[in-house]
Design a protein around this motif. Structure first.
Motif, PDB file in Angstrom:
ATOM      1  N   LEU A  47      -4.842-104.942 130.602  1.00 45.32           N
ATOM      2  CA  LEU A  47      -6.225-104.951 130.127  1.00 45.32           C
ATOM      3  C   LEU A  47      -6.801-106.362 130.120  1.00 45.32           C
ATOM      4  O   LEU A  47      -7.957-106.577 130.491  1.00 45.32           O
ATOM      5  N   LYS A  48      -5.985-107.340 129.691  1.00 42.38           N
ATOM      6  CA  LYS A  48      -6.470-108.730 129.692  1.00 42.38           C
ATOM      7  C   LYS A  48      -6.773-109.198 131.111  1.00 42.38           C
ATOM      8  O   LYS A  48      -7.790-109.847 131.362  1.00 42.38           O
ATOM      9  N   ALA A  49      -5.868-108.880 132.052  1.00 42.68           N
ATOM     10  CA  ALA A  49      -6.095-109.289 133.434  1.00 42.68           C
ATOM     11  C   ALA A  49      -7.345-108.623 134.013  1.00 42.68           C
ATOM     12  O   ALA A  49      -8.123-109.260 134.732  1.00 42.68           O
ATOM     13  N   THR A  50      -7.560-107.357 133.685  1.00 41.30           N
ATOM     14  CA  THR A  50      -8.772-106.666 134.147  1.00 41.30           C
ATOM     15  C   THR A  50     -10.020-107.305 133.545  1.00 41.30           C
ATOM     16  O   THR A  50     -11.043-107.468 134.217  1.00 41.30           O
ATOM     17  N   VAL A  61     -10.335-110.451 132.632  1.00 36.09           N
ATOM     18  CA  VAL A  61     -10.543-111.747 133.295  1.00 36.09           C
ATOM     19  C   VAL A  61     -11.214-111.540 134.660  1.00 36.09           C
ATOM     20  O   VAL A  61     -12.177-112.242 135.010  1.00 36.09           O
ATOM     21  N   SER A  62     -10.723-110.575 135.424  1.00 34.58           N
ATOM     22  CA  SER A  62     -11.318-110.327 136.743  1.00 34.58           C
ATOM     23  C   SER A  62     -12.759-109.841 136.623  1.00 34.58           C
ATOM     24  O   SER A  62     -13.620-110.217 137.431  1.00 34.58           O
ATOM     25  N   THR A  63     -13.033-109.007 135.618  1.00 34.45           N
ATOM     26  CA  THR A  63     -14.402-108.543 135.403  1.00 34.45           C
ATOM     27  C   THR A  63     -15.323-109.697 135.036  1.00 34.45           C
ATOM     28  O   THR A  63     -16.463-109.797 135.518  1.00 34.45           O
ATOM     29  N   PHE A  64     -14.830-110.586 134.182  1.00 29.56           N
ATOM     30  CA  PHE A  64     -15.613-111.776 133.802  1.00 29.56           C
ATOM     31  C   PHE A  64     -15.905-112.634 135.033  1.00 29.56           C
ATOM     32  O   PHE A  64     -17.049-113.108 135.220  1.00 29.56           O
ATOM     33  N   LEU A  65     -14.898-112.838 135.872  1.00 30.29           N
ATOM     34  CA  LEU A  65     -15.097-113.658 137.073  1.00 30.29           C
ATOM     35  C   LEU A  65     -16.116-113.006 138.006  1.00 30.29           C
ATOM     36  O   LEU A  65     -16.992-113.685 138.554  1.00 30.29           O
ATOM     37  N   ALA A  66     -15.989-111.692 138.185  1.00 35.22           N
ATOM     38  CA  ALA A  66     -16.861-111.002 139.147  1.00 35.22           C
ATOM     39  C   ALA A  66     -18.307-110.919 138.665  1.00 35.22           C
ATOM     40  O   ALA A  66     -19.221-110.852 139.494  1.00 35.22           O
ATOM     41  N   TYR A  85     -14.602-113.338 143.967  1.00 37.62           N
ATOM     42  CA  TYR A  85     -14.165-113.558 142.582  1.00 37.62           C
ATOM     43  C   TYR A  85     -13.201-112.453 142.130  1.00 37.62           C
ATOM     44  O   TYR A  85     -12.224-112.718 141.427  1.00 37.62           O
ATOM     45  N   TRP A  86     -13.481-111.232 142.497  1.00 39.27           N
ATOM     46  CA  TRP A  86     -12.601-110.131 142.080  1.00 39.27           C
ATOM     47  C   TRP A  86     -11.206-110.288 142.689  1.00 39.27           C
ATOM     48  O   TRP A  86     -10.208-109.930 142.071  1.00 39.27           O
ATOM     49  N   ASN A  87     -11.135-110.834 143.904  1.00 41.34           N
ATOM     50  CA  ASN A  87      -9.849-111.016 144.574  1.00 41.34           C
ATOM     51  C   ASN A  87      -9.251-112.403 144.346  1.00 41.34           C
ATOM     52  O   ASN A  87      -8.379-112.820 145.112  1.00 41.34           O
ATOM     53  N   THR A  88      -9.731-113.109 143.339  1.00 36.16           N
ATOM     54  CA  THR A  88      -9.203-114.448 143.063  1.00 36.16           C
ATOM     55  C   THR A  88      -7.690-114.403 142.879  1.00 36.16           C
ATOM     56  O   THR A  88      -7.171-113.666 142.053  1.00 36.16           O
ATOM     57  N   PHE A  89      -7.009-115.219 143.682  1.00 29.12           N
ATOM     58  CA  PHE A  89      -5.547-115.243 143.597  1.00 29.12           C
ATOM     59  C   PHE A  89      -4.997-116.674 143.677  1.00 29.12           C
ATOM     60  O   PHE A  89      -4.348-117.147 142.745  1.00 29.12           O
ATOM     61  N   PHE A  90      -5.288-117.359 144.784  1.00 26.26           N
ATOM     62  CA  PHE A  90      -4.626-118.640 145.014  1.00 26.26           C
ATOM     63  C   PHE A  90      -5.026-119.701 143.992  1.00 26.26           C
ATOM     64  O   PHE A  90      -4.181-120.452 143.507  1.00 26.26           O
ATOM     65  N   THR A  91      -6.328-119.782 143.668  1.00 27.07           N
ATOM     66  CA  THR A  91      -6.753-120.774 142.680  1.00 27.07           C
ATOM     67  C   THR A  91      -6.138-120.469 141.313  1.00 27.07           C
ATOM     68  O   THR A  91      -5.856-121.382 140.542  1.00 27.07           O
ATOM     69  N   ALA A  92      -5.925-119.183 141.026  1.00 26.11           N
ATOM     70  CA  ALA A  92      -5.285-118.832 139.750  1.00 26.11           C
ATOM     71  C   ALA A  92      -3.827-119.305 139.735  1.00 26.11           C
ATOM     72  O   ALA A  92      -3.323-119.744 138.699  1.00 26.11           O
ATOM     73  N   VAL A  93      -3.150-119.220 140.877  1.00 24.77           N
ATOM     74  CA  VAL A  93      -1.772-119.722 140.959  1.00 24.77           C
ATOM     75  C   VAL A  93      -1.745-121.225 140.709  1.00 24.77           C
ATOM     76  O   VAL A  93      -0.832-121.750 140.060  1.00 24.77           O
ATOM     77  N   ALA A 117      -1.838-114.839 129.880  1.00 24.46           N
ATOM     78  CA  ALA A 117      -2.935-114.110 129.220  1.00 24.46           C
ATOM     79  C   ALA A 117      -4.279-114.377 129.890  1.00 24.46           C
ATOM     80  O   ALA A 117      -5.243-113.669 129.615  1.00 24.46           O
ATOM     81  N   LYS A 118      -4.340-115.387 130.791  1.00 20.78           N
ATOM     82  CA  LYS A 118      -5.616-115.746 131.420  1.00 20.78           C
ATOM     83  C   LYS A 118      -5.621-115.511 132.928  1.00 20.78           C
ATOM     84  O   LYS A 118      -6.575-115.900 133.601  1.00 20.78           O
ATOM     85  N   VAL A 119      -4.570-114.917 133.459  1.00 17.88           N
ATOM     86  CA  VAL A 119      -4.530-114.702 134.915  1.00 17.88           C
ATOM     87  C   VAL A 119      -5.390-113.493 135.285  1.00 17.88           C
ATOM     88  O   VAL A 119      -5.540-112.556 134.490  1.00 17.88           O
ATOM     89  N   PRO A 120      -5.975-113.494 136.485  1.00 15.99           N
ATOM     90  CA  PRO A 120      -6.768-112.334 136.911  1.00 15.99           C
ATOM     91  C   PRO A 120      -5.885-111.178 137.353  1.00 15.99           C
ATOM     92  O   PRO A 120      -4.657-111.299 137.462  1.00 15.99           O
ATOM     93  N   LEU A 121      -6.521-110.084 137.647  1.00 18.87           N
ATOM     94  CA  LEU A 121      -5.813-108.845 137.966  1.00 18.87           C
ATOM     95  C   LEU A 121      -4.945-108.974 139.214  1.00 18.87           C
ATOM     96  O   LEU A 121      -3.880-108.357 139.297  1.00 18.87           O
TER      97      LEU A 121
END
Length: 293
Positions: free
Chosen positions: A71-74, A76-81, A206-214, A221-225
């Motif tokens: 839920l937290k990851a979802t 975060v991704s919703t906030f980014l998108a 933004y929804w597919n954010t992956f590499f910058t999160a790594v 608790a702050k990583v995206p989906l």
């Protein structure tokens, strides 16, 4: 005109080949969807090979939405998108509109600077140092600020604003409108196709954010989906948040495969739902940017 036998045979073969290619392309999506809704007992009885389940179940989705990490990851991704897309559209359209008006001083040098960012990629270390100096490591804003706008999108949107008559702005000015008022009340409403097209680009990115999160996020608790999804599907033992991903797919009675498929469906569903509503503006916006320089 009557269609010849050769033409009918060609069309039949053409439709047949395209149908087969379409079925092969859609089958993985269908399989993921079906497995995610399969009853756990039926999935175990059939050893995981399901083409059409007899008993449908939402147990995998119920489990995922009862897991705080997912839920937290979802969230975060919703906030980014949402927030990220809104901010990116605001910044990109403001820069592009300013550059599209000849009264802006230094316009040519700014354009050259933007083009240089397209030709020379700084790599990973300079952006990381900037983010660290700004104190954004382990902050969700580190996933938005470095990619707030794109030089390529600015140039495309500028080409769109170039075609909005200056006379409209002058008429608004005569009626007492300010520059900001003209921008928000006249220019942006006329730019709906471009905003919809670039909004979709930004939202998907933004929804597919992956590499910058790594790179920038160490707190699970702050990583995206997409990070959680990757850990569940590929590596649930060593990467960021791997231990939590292991718990999400192992500490329950539901087959891990159905949980993984449910996570894939959830991660792709928002984009699939939004795209049909923006498709008309998306096509128009892309075509305008591609034929006007």
């Amino acid at each position: 005109m009557k269609e010849s036998l050769g033409s009918r045979l060609f069309n039949t073969c053409n439709y047949g080949v395209l149908g087969i290619i379409g079925a092969i392309t859609l089958f993985p999506l269908y399989y993921v969807f079906v497995v995610s809704f399969t009853d756990p007992h039926e999935f175990a009885d059939k050893n995981g090979f399901i083409l059409f389940p007899v008993h449908w179940s939402t147990s995998a989705y119920d489990y995922l939405f009862s897991t705080s990490a997912f839920l937290k990851a979802t969230g975060v991704s919703t906030f980014l998108a949402t927030v990220g897309t809104a901010l990116s559209l605001m910044v990109t359209s403001a820069i592009a509109f300013g550059l599209s008006r000849k009264r802006l001083r230094g316009r040519r040098f700014i354009l050259i600077g933007i083009v240089l960012t397209l030709l020379f990629n700084p790599g990973f270390i300079p952006p990381y140092l900037v983010v660290r100096e700004l104190g954004l490591i382990n902050s969700v804003w580190s996933l938005i600020v470095p990619v707030l706008t794109s030089g390529w999108y600015v140039i495309l949107m500028k080409s769109f604003f170039d075609n909005i008559p200056v006379e409209l702005e002058e008429a608004a000015m005569i009626d007492g409108s300010t520059d900001l008022g003209t921008f928000f009340r006249i220019v942006l409403p006329l730019s709906a196709p471009a905003l919809a097209a670039f909004g979709l680009f930004y939202a998907v990115a933004y929804w597919n954010t992956f590499f910058t999160a790594v790179l920038y996020i160490n707190d699970f608790a702050k990583v995206p989906l997409q990070i959680v999804l990757r850990n569940m599907l590929v590596d649930s033992s060593t990467s960021t948040g791997g231990a939590t991903a292991v718990e999400m797919v192992s500490d329950q009675q539901i087959p891990t495969q159905t949980i993984k498929m449910a996570a894939v469906v959830i991660s792709t569903l928002p984009i699939l739902c939004v795209y049909p509503f923006l498709q008309k503006h998306f096509t128009k916006g892309v075509m305008l940017g591609s034929v006007k320089g």
